[in-house]
Motif scaffolding. Sequence first.
Motif, PDB file in Angstrom:
ATOM      1  N   MET A 182      20.401   9.012  67.032  1.00 13.63           N
ATOM      2  CA  MET A 182      21.036   9.213  68.329  1.00 13.63           C
ATOM      3  C   MET A 182      22.441   8.637  68.304  1.00 13.63           C
ATOM      4  O   MET A 182      22.742   7.741  67.509  1.00 13.63           O
ATOM      5  CB  MET A 182      20.188   8.569  69.431  1.00 13.63           C
ATOM      6  N   ASP A 183      23.325   9.152  69.166  1.00 13.25           N
ATOM      7  CA  ASP A 183      24.682   8.609  69.219  1.00 13.25           C
ATOM      8  C   ASP A 183      24.656   7.231  69.877  1.00 13.25           C
ATOM      9  O   ASP A 183      23.681   6.854  70.540  1.00 13.25           O
ATOM     10  CB  ASP A 183      25.616   9.556  69.973  1.00 13.25           C
ATOM     11  N   PHE A 184      25.759   6.499  69.714  1.00  9.30           N
ATOM     12  CA  PHE A 184      25.784   5.104  70.151  1.00  9.30           C
ATOM     13  C   PHE A 184      25.593   4.970  71.657  1.00  9.30           C
ATOM     14  O   PHE A 184      24.861   4.096  72.119  1.00  9.30           O
ATOM     15  CB  PHE A 184      27.107   4.447  69.732  1.00  9.30           C
ATOM     16  N   ASP A 185      26.260   5.819  72.442  1.00  9.82           N
ATOM     17  CA  ASP A 185      26.123   5.742  73.896  1.00  9.82           C
ATOM     18  C   ASP A 185      24.660   5.879  74.310  1.00  9.82           C
ATOM     19  O   ASP A 185      24.163   5.129  75.158  1.00  9.82           O
ATOM     20  CB  ASP A 185      26.952   6.829  74.581  1.00  9.82           C
ATOM     21  N   THR A 186      23.975   6.841  73.718  1.00 12.03           N
ATOM     22  CA  THR A 186      22.564   7.051  74.041  1.00 12.03           C
ATOM     23  C   THR A 186      21.719   5.870  73.595  1.00 12.03           C
ATOM     24  O   THR A 186      20.800   5.431  74.300  1.00 12.03           O
ATOM     25  CB  THR A 186      22.047   8.336  73.381  1.00 12.03           C
ATOM     26  N   LEU A 187      22.042   5.326  72.428  1.00 10.47           N
ATOM     27  CA  LEU A 187      21.283   4.192  71.895  1.00 10.47           C
ATOM     28  C   LEU A 187      21.328   3.005  72.851  1.00 10.47           C
ATOM     29  O   LEU A 187      20.295   2.443  73.207  1.00 10.47           O
ATOM     30  CB  LEU A 187      21.838   3.795  70.528  1.00 10.47           C
ATOM     31  N   VAL A 188      22.534   2.615  73.282  1.00  7.98           N
ATOM     32  CA  VAL A 188      22.649   1.397  74.087  1.00  7.98           C
ATOM     33  C   VAL A 188      22.163   1.604  75.518  1.00  7.98           C
ATOM     34  O   VAL A 188      21.679   0.662  76.156  1.00  7.98           O
ATOM     35  CB  VAL A 188      24.087   0.838  74.084  1.00  7.98           C
TER      36      VAL A 188
END
Length: 225
Positions: A1-7
């Motif tokens: 997953m991309d970073f925005d989605t991860l955090v």
Amino acid sequence: MDFDTLVTSRRSVRGYKKDPVPRELIDEVIRLAKYAPSSMNTQPWHVHVLTGEALDEVRRRNMAAMTQANAEVKRDIVTHKPYDGIHRFRQVDIAKRLFAAMGIARDDKEGRQDWVLRGFRQFDAPVSLILTYDRDLDPGAVVHFDMGAIGYGIALAAWSKGLGCVTNGQGIMRSDIVRDVIGVPEDEVIMTAIAMGWPDDSFVANHVRSDREPNENFVRYHGFD
């Protein structure tokens, strides 16, 4: 997953499946987390990974000690006084959400006690990561910052692999028990524990999310036009 989605999708997991977590996957999580920043590149952390009989013994003895009358907290680190003000508000707010999801009423003493015991048992997770640091770095304001960095790194790396975590200070309320069971050297300070495992989506508390303050409530910009 991309970073925005991860955090933004990561959440604290308090209910786990019984399935074991492969040692190789745990090692990969730690491999990623160790890229966290640390003061002067000191990398002060040690990670003790528990499962099976070792974790069961810590869990059992910690719960037994903390449920005795006049139970005494024996953590290696100096703990803060009870929360007050906005910090207390946020603490109570997430507790209300968790209790509402679990159907624990305000006067349900048995239900509330059961929730406390879950914390002492590290929420019955199949894995516990005990984070320690080198004692000669105390007093620990700077090293505590570094330990928070790798702790968050572990939580994010685990989430990216489909695992859940919750930072669990209750699980080491008796640092002396943890030290005795797994032989943590005296020159290491036990900071906290992180429970880890496969999230149980049927456990309703796992779907509770805490709010985050809007930036304008805590960010101050200086020197901008």
